[in-house]
Design a protein around this motif. Structure first.
Motif, PDB file in Angstrom:
ATOM      1  N   GLN A  54       0.824  -1.209   0.000  1.00  0.00           N
ATOM      2  CA  GLN A  54       0.000   0.000   0.000  1.00  0.00           C
ATOM      3  C   GLN A  54       0.857   1.258   0.000  1.00  0.00           C
ATOM      4  N   ARG A  55       0.457   2.225  -0.828  1.00  0.00           N
ATOM      5  CA  ARG A  55       1.117   3.536  -0.811  1.00  0.00           C
ATOM      6  C   ARG A  55       0.524   4.341   0.346  1.00  0.00           C
ATOM      7  N   ARG A  56       1.166   4.241   1.487  1.00  0.00           N
ATOM      8  CA  ARG A  56       0.665   4.899   2.695  1.00  0.00           C
ATOM      9  C   ARG A  56       1.819   5.672   3.327  1.00  0.00           C
ATOM     10  N   ARG A  57       1.756   6.999   3.248  1.00  0.00           N
ATOM     11  CA  ARG A  57       2.808   7.869   3.769  1.00  0.00           C
ATOM     12  C   ARG A  57       2.463   8.298   5.192  1.00  0.00           C
ATOM     13  N   ARG A  58       3.360   7.999   6.106  1.00  0.00           N
ATOM     14  CA  ARG A  58       3.185   8.402   7.498  1.00  0.00           C
ATOM     15  C   ARG A  58       4.537   8.824   8.063  1.00  0.00           C
ATOM     16  N   VAL A  59       4.495   9.726   9.036  1.00  0.00           N
ATOM     17  CA  VAL A  59       5.727  10.093   9.718  1.00  0.00           C
ATOM     18  C   VAL A  59       5.858   9.205  10.954  1.00  0.00           C
ATOM     19  N   PHE A  60       7.013   8.585  11.094  1.00  0.00           N
ATOM     20  CA  PHE A  60       7.358   7.803  12.274  1.00  0.00           C
ATOM     21  C   PHE A  60       8.478   8.530  12.997  1.00  0.00           C
ATOM     22  N   PHE A  61       8.335   8.700  14.298  1.00  0.00           N
ATOM     23  CA  PHE A  61       9.445   9.284  15.047  1.00  0.00           C
ATOM     24  C   PHE A  61       9.698   8.506  16.323  1.00  0.00           C
ATOM     25  N   MET A  62      10.990   8.392  16.619  1.00  0.00           N
ATOM     26  CA  MET A  62      11.466   7.559  17.710  1.00  0.00           C
ATOM     27  C   MET A  62      12.236   8.419  18.698  1.00  0.00           C
ATOM     28  N   GLY A  63      12.006   8.159  19.986  1.00  0.00           N
ATOM     29  CA  GLY A  63      12.683   8.902  21.031  1.00  0.00           C
ATOM     30  C   GLY A  63      13.582   8.004  21.857  1.00  0.00           C
ATOM     31  N   TYR A  64      14.718   8.568  22.286  1.00  0.00           N
ATOM     32  CA  TYR A  64      15.711   7.838  23.090  1.00  0.00           C
ATOM     33  C   TYR A  64      16.023   8.657  24.330  1.00  0.00           C
ATOM     34  N   ARG A  65      15.795   8.068  25.495  1.00  0.00           N
ATOM     35  CA  ARG A  65      15.969   8.798  26.752  1.00  0.00           C
ATOM     36  C   ARG A  65      17.445   9.024  27.058  1.00  0.00           C
ATOM     37  N   GLN A  66      17.719  10.183  27.623  1.00  0.00           N
ATOM     38  CA  GLN A  66      19.089  10.510  28.008  1.00  0.00           C
ATOM     39  C   GLN A  66      19.617   9.449  28.969  1.00  0.00           C
ATOM     40  N   GLY A  67      20.829   8.977  28.701  1.00  0.00           N
ATOM     41  CA  GLY A  67      21.432   7.904  29.491  1.00  0.00           C
ATOM     42  C   GLY A  67      21.447   6.571  28.766  1.00  0.00           C
ATOM     43  N   THR A  68      20.640   6.434  27.714  1.00  0.00           N
ATOM     44  CA  THR A  68      20.680   5.207  26.921  1.00  0.00           C
ATOM     45  C   THR A  68      21.815   5.296  25.902  1.00  0.00           C
ATOM     46  N   GLN A  69      22.225   4.121  25.417  1.00  0.00           N
ATOM     47  CA  GLN A  69      23.290   4.083  24.413  1.00  0.00           C
ATOM     48  C   GLN A  69      22.861   4.799  23.142  1.00  0.00           C
ATOM     49  N   LEU A  70      21.587   4.675  22.789  1.00  0.00           N
ATOM     50  CA  LEU A  70      21.113   5.322  21.564  1.00  0.00           C
ATOM     51  C   LEU A  70      21.144   6.835  21.679  1.00  0.00           C
ATOM     52  N   TYR A  71      20.810   7.369  22.850  1.00  0.00           N
ATOM     53  CA  TYR A  71      20.890   8.824  23.041  1.00  0.00           C
ATOM     54  C   TYR A  71      22.332   9.285  22.876  1.00  0.00           C
ATOM     55  N   GLU A  72      23.244   8.583  23.553  1.00  0.00           N
ATOM     56  CA  GLU A  72      24.652   8.989  23.489  1.00  0.00           C
ATOM     57  C   GLU A  72      25.190   8.873  22.064  1.00  0.00           C
ATOM     58  N   ALA A  73      24.796   7.815  21.367  1.00  0.00           N
ATOM     59  CA  ALA A  73      25.274   7.635  19.994  1.00  0.00           C
ATOM     60  C   ALA A  73      24.769   8.753  19.092  1.00  0.00           C
ATOM     61  N   LEU A  74      23.501   9.104  19.225  1.00  0.00           N
ATOM     62  CA  LEU A  74      22.934  10.173  18.413  1.00  0.00           C
ATOM     63  C   LEU A  74      23.563  11.517  18.760  1.00  0.00           C
ATOM     64  N   GLN A  75      23.836  11.721  20.022  1.00  0.00           N
ATOM     65  CA  GLN A  75      24.446  12.980  20.465  1.00  0.00           C
ATOM     66  C   GLN A  75      25.831  13.167  19.849  1.00  0.00           C
ATOM     67  N   GLN A  76      26.608  12.086  19.743  1.00  0.00           N
ATOM     68  CA  GLN A  76      28.009  12.197  19.359  1.00  0.00           C
ATOM     69  C   GLN A  76      28.266  12.003  17.860  1.00  0.00           C
ATOM     70  N   CYS A  77      27.314  11.466  17.129  1.00  0.00           N
ATOM     71  CA  CYS A  77      27.583  11.045  15.757  1.00  0.00           C
ATOM     72  C   CYS A  77      27.532  12.211  14.777  1.00  0.00           C
ATOM     73  N   ASP A  78      28.031  11.965  13.568  1.00  0.00           N
ATOM     74  CA  ASP A  78      27.758  12.846  12.436  1.00  0.00           C
ATOM     75  C   ASP A  78      26.301  12.635  12.057  1.00  0.00           C
ATOM     76  N   LYS A  79      25.527  13.708  12.043  1.00  0.00           N
ATOM     77  CA  LYS A  79      24.082  13.575  11.870  1.00  0.00           C
ATOM     78  C   LYS A  79      23.713  13.051  10.477  1.00  0.00           C
ATOM     79  N   SER A  80      24.504  13.357   9.473  1.00  0.00           N
ATOM     80  CA  SER A  80      24.259  12.787   8.144  1.00  0.00           C
ATOM     81  C   SER A  80      24.429  11.276   8.174  1.00  0.00           C
ATOM     82  N   ASP A  81      25.467  10.808   8.859  1.00  0.00           N
ATOM     83  CA  ASP A  81      25.690   9.362   8.973  1.00  0.00           C
ATOM     84  C   ASP A  81      24.525   8.693   9.702  1.00  0.00           C
ATOM     85  N   TRP A  82      23.990   9.381  10.707  1.00  0.00           N
ATOM     86  CA  TRP A  82      22.861   8.807  11.441  1.00  0.00           C
ATOM     87  C   TRP A  82      21.650   8.644  10.523  1.00  0.00           C
TER      88      TRP A  82
END
Length: 433
Positions: free
Chosen positions: A177-205
């Protein structure tokens, strides 16, 4: 949390699309990764709670509530690791503050502020968030484009979360199905994903490292402007991201964000961490198999009621066709009405158009799907609509549940396969912590 079941709270659950994507079918569940410990479904506009009835029929009543989420005390929601939900697109403006309150109060009935309330009041906040909405969220409202999404990002930032988002079209990744939706994900401060997103090159992310990029590969679209370095193949330049801050408080954002009436600053993908937004246009990368409309059809199993009578064919052709005609308003004013034609019948050799809530019923309609079969033109069945959203066959079938209501469910639902892939990518990253 390595190798443990991720506990999930599911808000605005509908008939369980998020739960199906994370746990698997209730008939053959894969509960080794995710387990829904709380769910809520409430439809304020109807006396009979049809969606909740389907949900309880499939998973039982344990942990499920069928009441206005505003009336559910935060203390009644068990601790969980992942909060999910597809909340309505509304006016998210901030109405006022309360002197003796921890948070801000938005307009009455706006369900985002119930998510905000739960996250604010929870002593043990979930590490991860996964939300879904219509893609116009990034472009709303018309007079302050992007303000609503800025309010959501800012409120999550204040609660200690970093966020990544993408507008995903399920058909771009082989889904039916052609169904366009926005998905957004949150990562709490202190998790590995938060730290990774904080430190990475945002284009690479956005292109490689993020959960969304892992589940749904993409490439950032290059801008037309290039530097001298970009013209040398030995020194390729990464596409530039648009960046800006959302440092103001929620009331100020509500009143002043993009009041000049310009385009939304939010592109179809981006991240936000510590109040800084990085956003870019992306395009999907996928060369795998595709499920087409013809692949979901119940050929040979469809009863006569779904076929279009010969005497109604002219009405269908008129509604589906292009128009350029003079019409008259109720007040007697004449005006010219025009609209383009639609493919009629629908193309079987492509993914389907987006299912809408008015898909059910026999009445001729511009937007309902019509397919050509050996037996003639017909509408889609409830099972075919379920398949277009990648639900199990007859997931919404209950005694006394009308086909119109079942079609309504699918018009409101998400594509389960999108959640499956996001859940798999998130679980893999969680277990790297």
């Amino acid at each position: 949390m390595s190798d443990k079941v991720v506990r999930v709270a599911e808000l605005f659950a509908g008939v369980g699309g998020f739960r199906l994507g994370l746990e698997g079918s209730p008939e053959s569940p894969d509960n080794t990764k995710y387990k829904v410990v709380f769910s809520n479904q409430w439809e304020p506009s109807t006396k009979a709670q049809h969606a909740s009835q389907v949900y309880e029929a499939r998973w039982g009543s344990e942990g499920h509530t069928n009441m206005d989420i505003a009336e559910v005390p935060t203390a009644a929601i068990p601790d969980h690791d992942l909060l999910v939900g597809g909340f309505p697109c509304q006016d998210y403006s901030v109405a006022t503050t309360l002197k003796n309150s921890k948070g801000l109060i938005g307009k009455k009935g706006v369900l985002w502020w119930q998510i905000h309330r739960i996250l604010t009041e929870k002593e043990v906040k979930p590490d991860f968030l996964l939300f879904e909405n219509v893609d116009r969220l990034l472009n709303s409202p018309a007079k302050q484009r992007g303000r609503d999404f800025a309010l959501i990002l800012k409120s999550l930032n204040d609660l200690g979360y970093a966020v990544e988002w993408r507008i995903l079209n399920a058909a771009d990744y082989g889904m039916p199905q052609r169904r366009r939706r926005v998905f957004f994900m949150g990562y709490r401060q202190g998790t590995q994903l938060y730290e990774a997103l904080q430190q990475c090159d945002k284009s690479d992310w956005l292109e490689e490292q993020g959960v969304l990029a892992t589940a749904f590969p993409c490439r950032i679209k290059s801008t037309s402007a290039t530097s001298w370095k970009a013209s040398l193949s030995l020194f390729p330049e990464k596409p530039a991201l648009k960046s800006f801050s959302i440092a103001e408080d929620l009331v100020t954002i509500s009143e002043t964000f993009n009041t000049g009436g310009g385009a939304t600053p939010f592109e179809n993908a981006g991240v936000m961490v510590e109040g800084e937004v990085y956003t870019a246009k992306t395009q999907p990368l996928y060369d795998g198999p595709a499920v087409l409309l013809r692949d979901v059809l119940q050929n040979g199993e469809v009863t006569e009621e779904y076929f279009i009578p010969e005497e109604d064919l002219g009405k269908w052709e008129y509604l589906k066709g292009g128009k350029n005609e003079v019409r008259k308003s109720k007040e007697g004013f004449e005006y010219r009405y025009s609209e383009g034609g639609m493919v009629f019948p629908d193309n079987l050799e492509a993914p389907s158009r987006t299912i809408i809530t008015g898909e059910g019923g026999k009445a001729p309609s511009r937007f309902k799907h019509v397919v050509r079969t050996d037996r003639g033109l017909r509408r889609l069945t409830p099972v075919e609509l379920e398949r277009l959203n990648m639900f199990p066959d007859n997931h919404t079938h209950l005694e006394g549940m009308s086909d119109v209501r079942r079609a309504f469910f699918m018009g409101n639902a998400l594509v389960v396969g999108v959640v499956e892939r996001l859940g798999a990518a998130l679980y893999e990253r969680i277990n790297q912590q």
